[in-house]
Design a protein around this motif. Structure first.
Motif, PDB file in Angstrom:
ATOM      1  N   PHE A 177       6.523 -10.559 -12.299  1.00  0.00           N
ATOM      2  CA  PHE A 177       6.203 -11.616 -13.363  1.00  0.00           C
ATOM      3  C   PHE A 177       6.102 -11.070 -14.681  1.00  0.00           C
ATOM      4  O   PHE A 177       6.616 -11.901 -15.656  1.00  0.00           O
ATOM      5  N   PRO A 178       5.915  -9.892 -15.153  1.00  0.00           N
ATOM      6  CA  PRO A 178       5.874  -9.452 -16.577  1.00  0.00           C
ATOM      7  C   PRO A 178       7.285  -9.435 -16.783  1.00  0.00           C
ATOM      8  O   PRO A 178       7.551  -9.868 -18.289  1.00  0.00           O
ATOM      9  N   LEU A 179       8.198  -9.236 -15.992  1.00  0.00           N
ATOM     10  CA  LEU A 179       9.521  -8.892 -16.394  1.00  0.00           C
ATOM     11  C   LEU A 179      10.197 -10.417 -16.871  1.00  0.00           C
ATOM     12  O   LEU A 179      10.789 -10.537 -17.897  1.00  0.00           O
ATOM     13  N   VAL A 180       9.816 -11.304 -15.888  1.00  0.00           N
ATOM     14  CA  VAL A 180      10.519 -12.690 -15.902  1.00  0.00           C
ATOM     15  C   VAL A 180       9.765 -13.375 -17.289  1.00  0.00           C
ATOM     16  O   VAL A 180      10.416 -13.956 -18.194  1.00  0.00           O
ATOM     17  N   THR A 181       8.559 -13.048 -17.656  1.00  0.00           N
ATOM     18  CA  THR A 181       7.807 -13.449 -18.885  1.00  0.00           C
ATOM     19  C   THR A 181       8.600 -13.069 -20.013  1.00  0.00           C
ATOM     20  O   THR A 181       9.003 -13.777 -20.981  1.00  0.00           O
ATOM     21  N   ILE A 276      -0.060 -23.018 -14.742  1.00  0.00           N
ATOM     22  CA  ILE A 276      -0.718 -23.015 -13.354  1.00  0.00           C
ATOM     23  C   ILE A 276      -0.079 -22.032 -12.449  1.00  0.00           C
ATOM     24  O   ILE A 276      -1.027 -21.386 -11.823  1.00  0.00           O
ATOM     25  N   ILE A 277       1.217 -21.495 -12.668  1.00  0.00           N
ATOM     26  CA  ILE A 277       1.470 -20.552 -11.655  1.00  0.00           C
ATOM     27  C   ILE A 277       0.900 -19.069 -12.049  1.00  0.00           C
ATOM     28  O   ILE A 277       0.498 -18.219 -11.300  1.00  0.00           O
ATOM     29  N   LEU A 278       0.668 -18.809 -13.508  1.00  0.00           N
ATOM     30  CA  LEU A 278       0.069 -17.567 -13.842  1.00  0.00           C
ATOM     31  C   LEU A 278      -1.315 -17.385 -13.659  1.00  0.00           C
ATOM     32  O   LEU A 278      -1.988 -16.660 -12.743  1.00  0.00           O
ATOM     33  N   LEU A 279      -2.024 -18.726 -13.565  1.00  0.00           N
ATOM     34  CA  LEU A 279      -3.486 -18.645 -13.354  1.00  0.00           C
ATOM     35  C   LEU A 279      -3.465 -18.729 -11.722  1.00  0.00           C
ATOM     36  O   LEU A 279      -4.451 -17.704 -11.245  1.00  0.00           O
ATOM     37  N   GLY A 280      -2.975 -19.398 -11.033  1.00  0.00           N
ATOM     38  CA  GLY A 280      -3.105 -19.428  -9.532  1.00  0.00           C
ATOM     39  C   GLY A 280      -2.716 -18.103  -9.146  1.00  0.00           C
ATOM     40  O   GLY A 280      -3.194 -17.467  -8.153  1.00  0.00           O
ATOM     41  N   GLY A 281      -1.584 -17.540  -9.518  1.00  0.00           N
ATOM     42  CA  GLY A 281      -1.047 -16.317  -9.157  1.00  0.00           C
ATOM     43  C   GLY A 281      -2.103 -15.272  -9.496  1.00  0.00           C
ATOM     44  O   GLY A 281      -2.407 -14.419  -8.711  1.00  0.00           O
ATOM     45  N   TYR A 282      -2.862 -15.122 -10.524  1.00  0.00           N
ATOM     46  CA  TYR A 282      -3.769 -14.211 -10.907  1.00  0.00           C
ATOM     47  C   TYR A 282      -4.871 -14.269  -9.930  1.00  0.00           C
ATOM     48  O   TYR A 282      -5.224 -13.177  -9.353  1.00  0.00           O
ATOM     49  N   THR A 292      -3.607  -6.727 -11.534  1.00  0.00           N
ATOM     50  CA  THR A 292      -3.037  -6.128 -12.695  1.00  0.00           C
ATOM     51  C   THR A 292      -1.554  -6.322 -12.893  1.00  0.00           C
ATOM     52  O   THR A 292      -0.997  -6.038 -13.990  1.00  0.00           O
ATOM     53  N   TYR A 293      -0.712  -6.806 -11.786  1.00  0.00           N
ATOM     54  CA  TYR A 293       0.522  -7.150 -12.147  1.00  0.00           C
ATOM     55  C   TYR A 293       0.765  -8.400 -12.822  1.00  0.00           C
ATOM     56  O   TYR A 293       2.022  -8.757 -13.445  1.00  0.00           O
ATOM     57  N   ILE A 294      -0.246  -9.289 -12.794  1.00  0.00           N
ATOM     58  CA  ILE A 294      -0.068 -10.706 -13.369  1.00  0.00           C
ATOM     59  C   ILE A 294      -0.598 -10.811 -14.842  1.00  0.00           C
ATOM     60  O   ILE A 294       0.072 -11.503 -15.692  1.00  0.00           O
ATOM     61  N   TRP A 295      -1.892 -10.109 -15.188  1.00  0.00           N
ATOM     62  CA  TRP A 295      -2.263 -10.584 -16.599  1.00  0.00           C
ATOM     63  C   TRP A 295      -1.402  -9.885 -17.454  1.00  0.00           C
ATOM     64  O   TRP A 295      -1.438 -10.675 -18.642  1.00  0.00           O
ATOM     65  N   PRO A 296      -0.636  -9.054 -17.613  1.00  0.00           N
ATOM     66  CA  PRO A 296       0.033  -8.713 -18.515  1.00  0.00           C
ATOM     67  C   PRO A 296       1.242  -9.851 -19.011  1.00  0.00           C
ATOM     68  O   PRO A 296       1.487  -9.946 -20.374  1.00  0.00           O
ATOM     69  N   SER A 297       1.326 -10.837 -18.243  1.00  0.00           N
ATOM     70  CA  SER A 297       2.138 -11.874 -18.591  1.00  0.00           C
ATOM     71  C   SER A 297       1.684 -12.578 -19.754  1.00  0.00           C
ATOM     72  O   SER A 297       2.055 -13.370 -20.663  1.00  0.00           O
ATOM     73  N   PHE A 298       0.349 -12.803 -19.469  1.00  0.00           N
ATOM     74  CA  PHE A 298      -0.706 -13.590 -20.410  1.00  0.00           C
ATOM     75  C   PHE A 298      -0.523 -12.884 -21.706  1.00  0.00           C
ATOM     76  O   PHE A 298      -0.280 -13.660 -22.929  1.00  0.00           O
ATOM     77  N   LEU A 299      -0.595 -11.677 -21.688  1.00  0.00           N
ATOM     78  CA  LEU A 299      -0.470 -10.863 -23.266  1.00  0.00           C
ATOM     79  C   LEU A 299       0.696 -10.746 -23.547  1.00  0.00           C
ATOM     80  O   LEU A 299       0.904 -11.285 -24.825  1.00  0.00           O
TER      81      LEU A 299
END
Ligand SMILES: Cc1cc2nc3c(=O)[nH]c(=O)nc-3n(C[C@H](O)[C@H](O)[C@H](O)COP(=O)(O)OP(=O)(O)OC[C@H]3O[C@@H](n4cnc5c(N)ncnc54)[C@H](O)[C@@H]3O)c2cc1C
Length: 641
Positions: A177-181, A276-282, A292-299
């Motif tokens: 996820f962080p890479l895609v973001t 929705i993807i990021l919140l649901g995924g998180y 920990t893999y997902i929250w960096p995407s928000f950042l």
């Protein structure tokens, strides 16, 4: 991620939620399986990241190496000669070139460029992938699939045990996820490291997102066979499924035909679905301590937005003073033709750019939606930037010459945009231009990287229609750099294909001034091709009124109209032809005429133009081995949709 009690991720994970499969008997095989699954689900995403990080570092090293080689092999401006002035003995035109192993490194680099970027896979009429993109795509799919399915034989010898690969698919997908973001943002750390601009990386953003999407379906779909029905009632499973549904919708609206037809629908759906993807995924992943893999995407996303917001405020702060003076900042918009608008804005304080860079423009009075911003290439050159830090007597001259020429000063001092009228925002802008009104414009940028042409002996610029905004600024930039002895360019060829002869007027004043003050050491050729049929007499008649002495020629040389704007078309360097250019022949001619050194071709136009140039520049290895030029091709396209 884990939907079954038998596959909790690690020792710290929550106890099995109710409704899951009954706990397994504590047999040694089951314990071993669990330990192996936990260890691999932790190790494999990390290994995948090491691979990605190494690849990014490798690209950065290659770019640095290529820059270093370019510097080493480049001649100084004083050594470089205008082709016409070159002595006979100097000439290494096609006929007089000799084979030498000395040219082997250059031949190798040329071969790499041809194979990686000019060999292409054509999908349909408008979709082209080069070998480098195919390689990255296949490499990414192979790497992820390998880590997904390797070592999935359980302790009892059952191959491809779903307990192994279903959970692993979830963790591997989350880890990406962080890479895609990051790849989808405008202020992109990967772009800064690799020197590849955000719009080119957008292909990899879409590709990685699609691969991750497949992995998530492998994760969710694989669970169907191994979970009890009650599992699907669990809240964390539901949020996971909601995220997967949002991802599916996103993938559908991102398909090229939909994106191209209804860009705004795509844009807003993308925004909501990603949330929705990021919140649901998180929340789903965090149930198993994988958040920990997902929250960096928000950042990453938040940082990009914050930088863009800060830039908009910084560059447009004079607008926010709400004084009457702020009206003076409004942009002028002119309708150059029913399908073309020219917009110029005062250069905001401290706003600097290099030729070919892009800016995002927001025009609240034109936009249909809040926060709507559109990218456009800056067609002018930033004389402040071009001349920054350079101390030569020529500087004062250049600034004075261009600021004296008030009608073209915008091309050196202001931000000029040449905008093709499409269906949405640009159509509304054309309406404003027709009424002669001014507009408030908020600017964000600049974005993208300009190709470095300073070390090229011959520079060929090719544009189709509105692509001229890219090549015009590059043309003006090269001339400024030659003037201040920063560029070694001795031959500058500007090829522009337009539908209608009247379009010449869009840029004629800027080109005229540039030719008037062009440094004598550069040989310039401007070739304009008008594709309107001979029957388009209205356009030709209009052009005719511009001048009396000169003619427009058909590509076979016969005159089709006596029609030159007095200034631009009076220069012998300028030729206007009717019909399409034979780009293949023109490029081969330049390669043959080039006396070694570097020849760069920069293209900004339709997919068709880019395709012809790629094919034409598949220069054989033997050309470089015989001392032919090192050929570099830069392709720009407006719009990654
Ligand atoms: C890096 C870059 C540089 C560009 N430079 C220029 C330029 O100098 N001159 C020029 O005429 N055009 C340029 N474009 C294209 C320009 O951004 C679009 O034509 C414009 O946004 C269309 O707006 P519209 O609402 O009228 O489009 P619509 O008629 O609604 O859609 C037409 C097409 O424009 C694209 N598009 C629409 N909105 C956006 C957006 N917000 N961001 C990206 N693409 C969009 C989509 O591909 C869509 O298919 C550039 C695009 C990019 C990506």
């Amino acid at each position: 991620m884990s939907l079954s009690a038998t596959s909790s991720f690690n020792a710290n994970s929550v106890s099995a939620p109710s409704g899951l499969a009954p706990p397994p008997s504590g047999s040694p095989a089951v314990s071993l399986d669990k330990a192996l699954r936990i260890a691999r689900a932790k190790a494999y995403p990390e290994q995948m990241w090491w691979l990605i990080a190494s690849f990014i570092a490798f690209i950065a090293i290659c770019q640095a190496f290529s820059w270093f080689c370019m510097k080493l092999s480049s001649r100084s401006p004083s050594q470089s000669k205008k082709p016409a002035d070159a002595e006979v003995g100097d000439s290494r035109s096609a006929a007089s070139r000799r084979f030498s192993w000395r040219h082997f490194p250059s031949a190798l680099i040329n071969l790499y460029r041809v194979v990686a970027f000019r060999w292409t896979l054509e999908i349909g009429q408008s979709y082209t992938l080069n070998v480098a993109e195919v390689f990255v795509t296949c490499g990414y799919i192979v790497a992820l699939s390998t880590w997904e399915f390797v070592n999935t034989t359980n302790a009892e010898g059952v191959k491809f045990d779903p307990q192994y690969w279903t959970n692993r698919a979830g963790v591997l997908a989350a880890s990406q996820f962080p890479l895609v973001t990051a790849l989808g943002t405008k202020n992109n750390v990967i772009a800064y490291i690799t020197g590849i601009s955000y719009d080119k990386l957008n292909y990899i953003h879409r590709m990685t997102a699609r691969v991750v999407f497949v992995l998530l379906w492998v994760h969710g779909g694989g669970k169907v066979g191994i979970c009890f029905p009650a599992v699907w009632e669990e809240w964390f499973v539901r949020v996971g499924l909601t995220a997967l549904t949002a991802f599916t919708i996103l993938i559908l609206v991102s398909l090229r035909p939909i994106r191209a037809q209804v860009y705004e629908l795509f844009y807003f759906t993308h925004f909501i679905m990603v949330l929705i993807i990021l919140l649901g995924g998180y929340f789903h992943a965090n149930m198993f301590h994988q958040g920990t893999y997902i929250w960096p995407s928000f950042l990453i996303w938040g940082l990009d937005r914050a930088i863009r917001f800060a830039r908009v405020i910084y560059y447009n702060h004079l607008y926010f003073g709400f004084t009457s003076k702020s009206d003076r900042l409004d942009a002028s918009v002119e309708l150059l033709s029913p399908h073309f608008v020219r917009l110029h804005i005062h250069r905001p304080p401290h706003f600097s750019w290099t030729p070919g860079q892009t800016a995002f423009l927001a025009m609240p009075s034109v936009s249909g939606m809040p926060l709507e911003m559109h990218p456009f290439t800056i067609a002018s050159v930033d004389s402040h930037y071009q001349l920054a830090g350079v101390k030569t007597p020529a500087i004062g001259d250049i600034e004075k010459k261009f600021s004296d020429a008030l009608d073209v000063a915008p091309y050196w001092k202001e931000l000029v945009f040449l905008i093709n009228v499409r269906e949405g925002f640009t159509k509304r802008l054309a309406g404003i231009a027709e009424n002669g009104k001014k507009v408030k414009v908020l600017i964000d940028g600049p974005y993208g990287f300009s190709p470095n042409l300073d070390h090229d002996d011959t520079v060929v610029l090719i544009a189709g229609g509105s692509g001229v905004s890219f090549t015009l600024s590059t043309f003006l930039g090269v001339l400024s750099h030659v003037q201040i002895k920063k560029s070694i360019c001795r031959k500058l060829v500007f090829i522009w294909t337009i539908r209608d002869a009247t379009h010449i007027e869009w840029v004629s004043k800027a080109l005229t001034k540039a030719l008037e003050f062009a440094p004598s050491e550069v040989e310039i050729a401007i070739r304009i091709y008008v594709t309107a049929h001979n029957s388009d007499v209205d356009a030709l008649r209009q052009v005719k009124s511009w001048g009396e002495d000169d003619s427009i020629h058909s590509s076979d040389g016969t005159a089709v109209g006596r029609s030159r704007p007095p200034s631009l078309l009076n220069f012998s360097a300028v030729q206007v032809m009717q019909g399409r250019p034979d780009l293949r022949a023109l490029l081969h001619e330049e390669v043959a005429a080039s006396s070694g050194g570097r020849l760069s071709v920069t293209v900004c136009g339709s997919q068709g133009i880019a395709r012809v140039c790629r094919k034409a520049l598949r220069v054989p290895v033997s050309t470089a081995l015989h001392g032919g030029p090192s050929v570099v091709l830069h392709v720009e396209s407006f719009g990654y949709a």
